[in-house]
Design a protein around this motif. Structure first.
Motif, mmCIF file in Angstrom:
data_model
loop_
_atom_site.group_PDB
_atom_site.id
_atom_site.type_symbol
_atom_site.label_atom_id
_atom_site.label_comp_id
_atom_site.label_asym_id
_atom_site.label_seq_id
_atom_site.Cartn_x
_atom_site.Cartn_y
_atom_site.Cartn_z
ATOM 1 N N GLY A 178 17.548 19.855 -11.676
ATOM 2 C CA GLY A 178 17.419 21.308 -11.679
ATOM 3 C C GLY A 178 18.470 21.980 -10.818
ATOM 4 N N MET A 179 18.840 21.336 -9.711
ATOM 5 C CA MET A 179 19.869 21.912 -8.840
ATOM 6 C C MET A 179 21.235 21.913 -9.523
ATOM 7 S SD MET A 179 18.270 22.981 -6.230
ATOM 8 C CE MET A 179 19.690 23.449 -5.237
ATOM 9 N N SER A 180 21.531 20.869 -10.302
ATOM 10 C CA SER A 180 22.797 20.853 -11.050
ATOM 11 C C SER A 180 22.847 22.005 -12.038
ATOM 12 C CB SER A 180 22.954 19.528 -11.811
ATOM 13 O OG SER A 180 23.372 18.488 -10.965
ATOM 14 N N TYR A 181 21.738 22.208 -12.770
ATOM 15 C CA TYR A 181 21.675 23.302 -13.734
ATOM 16 C C TYR A 181 21.794 24.643 -13.020
ATOM 17 C CZ TYR A 181 19.874 19.943 -17.222
ATOM 18 O OH TYR A 181 19.716 18.897 -18.091
ATOM 19 N N LYS A 182 21.110 24.755 -11.875
ATOM 20 C CA LYS A 182 21.106 26.007 -11.122
ATOM 21 C C LYS A 182 22.520 26.360 -10.652
ATOM 22 C CE LYS A 182 17.644 26.398 -8.360
ATOM 23 N NZ LYS A 182 16.700 26.373 -7.200
ATOM 24 N N ALA A 183 23.213 25.368 -10.077
ATOM 25 C CA ALA A 183 24.562 25.605 -9.568
ATOM 26 C C ALA A 183 25.528 25.960 -10.697
ATOM 27 C CB ALA A 183 25.061 24.378 -8.806
ATOM 28 N N ALA A 184 25.393 25.246 -11.823
ATOM 29 C CA ALA A 184 26.296 25.489 -12.955
ATOM 30 C C ALA A 184 26.118 26.897 -13.503
ATOM 31 C CB ALA A 184 26.058 24.451 -14.046
ATOM 32 N N LEU A 185 24.867 27.301 -13.737
ATOM 33 C CA LEU A 185 24.614 28.626 -14.312
ATOM 34 C C LEU A 185 24.884 29.754 -13.320
ATOM 35 C CD1 LEU A 185 21.406 27.798 -16.371
ATOM 36 C CD2 LEU A 185 23.655 28.373 -17.265
ATOM 37 N N ALA A 186 24.874 29.438 -12.019
ATOM 38 C CA ALA A 186 25.206 30.442 -11.010
ATOM 39 C C ALA A 186 26.708 30.537 -10.782
ATOM 40 C CB ALA A 186 24.505 30.122 -9.692
ATOM 41 N N GLU A 242 21.038 37.586 -20.673
ATOM 42 C CA GLU A 242 21.851 36.853 -21.647
ATOM 43 C C GLU A 242 21.057 35.716 -22.287
ATOM 44 O OE1 GLU A 242 25.863 34.006 -21.745
ATOM 45 O OE2 GLU A 242 25.151 34.847 -19.857
ATOM 46 N N VAL A 243 20.333 34.976 -21.466
ATOM 47 C CA VAL A 243 19.517 33.865 -21.981
ATOM 48 C C VAL A 243 18.409 34.387 -22.887
ATOM 49 C CG1 VAL A 243 17.838 32.092 -21.301
ATOM 50 C CG2 VAL A 243 20.035 32.244 -20.127
ATOM 51 N N SER A 291 12.962 28.819 -27.218
ATOM 52 C CA SER A 291 12.503 29.123 -25.871
ATOM 53 C C SER A 291 13.691 29.379 -24.950
ATOM 54 C CB SER A 291 11.687 27.950 -25.316
ATOM 55 O OG SER A 291 11.568 28.046 -23.912
ATOM 56 N N PRO A 292 13.582 30.345 -24.025
ATOM 57 C CA PRO A 292 14.646 30.541 -23.037
ATOM 58 C C PRO A 292 14.930 29.279 -22.226
ATOM 59 C CG PRO A 292 13.149 32.411 -23.011
ATOM 60 C CD PRO A 292 12.529 31.376 -23.903
ATOM 61 N N ALA A 293 13.928 28.433 -22.036
ATOM 62 C CA ALA A 293 14.138 27.188 -21.287
ATOM 63 C C ALA A 293 15.116 26.282 -22.020
ATOM 64 C CB ALA A 293 12.807 26.472 -21.076
ATOM 65 N N ARG A 294 14.988 26.191 -23.329
ATOM 66 C CA ARG A 294 15.901 25.341 -24.111
ATOM 67 C C ARG A 294 17.301 25.947 -24.156
ATOM 68 N NH1 ARG A 294 13.672 21.034 -26.592
ATOM 69 N NH2 ARG A 294 11.410 20.995 -26.866
ATOM 70 N N VAL A 295 17.371 27.254 -24.261
ATOM 71 C CA VAL A 295 18.677 27.927 -24.262
ATOM 72 C C VAL A 295 19.381 27.708 -22.923
ATOM 73 C CG1 VAL A 295 19.832 30.172 -24.297
ATOM 74 C CG2 VAL A 295 18.034 29.667 -25.958
ATOM 75 N N ALA A 296 18.644 27.874 -21.816
ATOM 76 C CA ALA A 296 19.232 27.707 -20.484
ATOM 77 C C ALA A 296 19.720 26.278 -20.273
ATOM 78 C CB ALA A 296 18.210 28.074 -19.411
ATOM 79 N N GLN A 297 18.949 25.312 -20.740
ATOM 80 C CA GLN A 297 19.357 23.912 -20.586
ATOM 81 C C GLN A 297 20.629 23.633 -21.382
ATOM 82 O OE1 GLN A 297 16.378 20.802 -20.445
ATOM 83 N NE2 GLN A 297 17.626 19.473 -21.745
ATOM 84 N N THR A 298 20.703 24.152 -22.588
ATOM 85 C CA THR A 298 21.899 23.965 -23.414
ATOM 86 C C THR A 298 23.134 24.552 -22.734
ATOM 87 O OG1 THR A 298 20.597 23.995 -25.458
ATOM 88 C CG2 THR A 298 22.946 24.473 -25.653
ATOM 89 N N ALA A 307 23.557 25.147 -19.507
ATOM 90 C CA ALA A 307 23.872 24.399 -18.287
ATOM 91 C C ALA A 307 24.565 23.081 -18.614
ATOM 92 C CB ALA A 307 22.592 24.144 -17.486
ATOM 93 N N GLU A 308 24.070 22.376 -19.610
ATOM 94 C CA GLU A 308 24.660 21.084 -19.956
ATOM 95 C C GLU A 308 26.047 21.244 -20.566
ATOM 96 O OE1 GLU A 308 21.686 19.046 -22.275
ATOM 97 O OE2 GLU A 308 20.560 18.480 -20.461
ATOM 98 N N ARG A 309 26.273 22.358 -21.219
ATOM 99 C CA ARG A 309 27.608 22.630 -21.744
ATOM 100 C C ARG A 309 28.599 22.786 -20.592
ATOM 101 N NH1 ARG A 309 27.186 27.507 -25.394
ATOM 102 N NH2 ARG A 309 25.956 26.008 -26.612
ATOM 103 N N LEU A 310 28.160 23.458 -19.527
ATOM 104 C CA LEU A 310 29.021 23.641 -18.356
ATOM 105 C C LEU A 310 29.229 22.327 -17.600
ATOM 106 C CD1 LEU A 310 27.479 26.971 -17.019
ATOM 107 C CD2 LEU A 310 29.811 26.691 -17.883
ATOM 108 N N LEU A 311 28.205 21.462 -17.612
ATOM 109 C CA LEU A 311 28.284 20.219 -16.856
ATOM 110 C C LEU A 311 29.035 19.109 -17.580
ATOM 111 C CD1 LEU A 311 24.646 20.053 -15.417
ATOM 112 C CD2 LEU A 311 26.739 20.134 -14.066
ATOM 113 N N TYR A 312 28.873 19.052 -18.893
ATOM 114 C CA TYR A 312 29.327 17.866 -19.612
ATOM 115 C C TYR A 312 30.428 18.107 -20.632
ATOM 116 C CZ TYR A 312 24.903 16.337 -17.592
ATOM 117 O OH TYR A 312 23.883 16.081 -16.725
ATOM 118 N N SER A 313 30.766 19.378 -20.905
ATOM 119 C CA SER A 313 31.806 19.639 -21.922
ATOM 120 C C SER A 313 33.196 19.379 -21.348
ATOM 121 C CB SER A 313 31.710 21.085 -22.397
ATOM 122 O OG SER A 313 30.489 21.286 -23.064
#
Length: 339
Positions: free
Chosen positions: A62-70, A313-314, A324-331, A333-339
């Motif tokens: 969750g912290m990785s997702y949080k940092a990426a989206l922030a 935006e989400v 769900s906004p949860a699925r959108v947010a995860q997508t 975040a993972e795009r920022l982390l792994y693309s």
């Protein structure tokens, strides 16, 4: 444990014991893709060692997702110190934990979290420089609450058509440092507060200061309200508990509110808007990260002010994609982390 690490893409898991102080600690590093892993240190009792490791892994993700989206140049990490009821020297225990953090040579930066304080961070700072939220840098809780309050307004606008909180019934579950500061801001905005906490003293204080209505902890989730704000520990939203909700939206400061993404789909099917926790509660991380980098308060508050637009935006993507906004947010975040 390896299966959980693989499914969450957790990079590494570190364990430490220090018999002289009684330290038993876990540090999970989820990602260093965008920078060193940052995340709080929890000091809590756990039913067993495995539960502590699972908590650290899920929170680090969750912290990785949080940092990426922030938009922060950081990865995600989390530490857990397993609380022993008989600790002879708390300061020595946290100094030992600091040595553990220091052994990772800057790959992980620790901070305040559930069960820890700025004074504990001061003890950690005696043995490592890789720590923030000391008494000198300040408690991030007010900034977490500030971000959540702004996020609740954005959630209200998206779900109820107005960001005016006057007269809205908001159920705040958990009156810790963040939950209480949030309740204070909600009261100032004219919201009607329903509150619960395991500490009756905190509830009594909220009644006196905010004219809050006390609700039993196990009854709050099923109490009719406009917005349910979970501000305690995680995993509050399960398949069963979601069916008890009687609210228009869920927006709170707790980490890992959802037990899994299927629960997010249940919320969506019930027409309950969910504000992804690692977006709405990112104010604390923004504060400690930028403070650690030497930023001044105006820069920090300007960054905090972006939380509502990220949520909006989400929500817009979720509505357009019927997800769900949860699925959108995860997508995202993972795009920022792994693309």
């Amino acid at each position: 444990m390896f299966a959980l690490m693989q499914s969450t893409r957790t990079q590494s898991l570190h364990l430490c014991i220090d018999p002289p102080t009684g330290l038993k600690a876990v540090i999970a590093i989820h990602s260093e893709q965008r920078g060193p892993a940052m995340g709080g240190c929890r000091y809590l009792a756990y039913p067993d060692d495995e539960s502590a490791m699972v908590d650290a892994i899920r929170l680090a993700q969750g912290m990785s997702y949080k940092a990426a989206l922030a938009g922060l140049p950081l990865g995600g990490g989390k530490a857990v110190i397993i609380r022993n009821p008989h600790v002879e020297n708390r300061a020595a225990l946290f100094e030992a934990f600091g040595r553990f953090v220091d052994s990772l040579e800057g790959r992980y930066i620790t901070a305040i979290d559930s069960g820890t304080s700025t004074l504990d961070m001061d003890c950690i700072a005696q043995t490592t420089q890789h720590v923030t939220s000391t008494t000198a840098s300040g408690d991030p809780s007010p900034y977490s609450a500030m971000g959540v309050f702004a996020g609740i307004r954005a959630t209200s606008m998206a779900r109820l058509g107005s960001d005016n909180l006057e007269g809205l019934r908001v159920a705040v579950q958990g009156l810790g440092n963040v939950g209480y500061a949030l309740a204070e801001q909600l009261h100032a905005a004219g919201a009607e507060l329903l509150v619960s906490d395991h500490d009756p003293g905190r509830v009594q204080l909220a009644m006196e200061q905010f004219n809050a209505h006390p609700i039993a902890t196990d009854a709050l989730i099923s109490t009719p309200c406009d917005i349910f704000a979970p501000c305690g520990l995680g995993s509050i939203l399960t398949g069963q508990s979601v069916m008890q909700l009687r609210c228009a939206a869920v927006a709170g400061s707790a980490n890992n509110q959802l037990t899994n993404l299927q629960v997010a789909d249940q919320l969506e099917n019930r027409g309950i808007l969910y504000a992804p926790d690692y977006i709405i509660n990112s104010g604390g991380l923004i504060y400690v990260a930028l403070k650690h980098q030497g930023e001044e308060l105006p820069s920090i508050t300007a960054h905090l002010a972006r939380i509502p637009s990220r949520l909006t935006e989400v929500f817009a993507h979720a509505q357009a994609e019927k997800r769900s906004p949860a699925r959108v947010a995860q997508t995202l975040a993972e795009r920022l982390l792994y693309s």
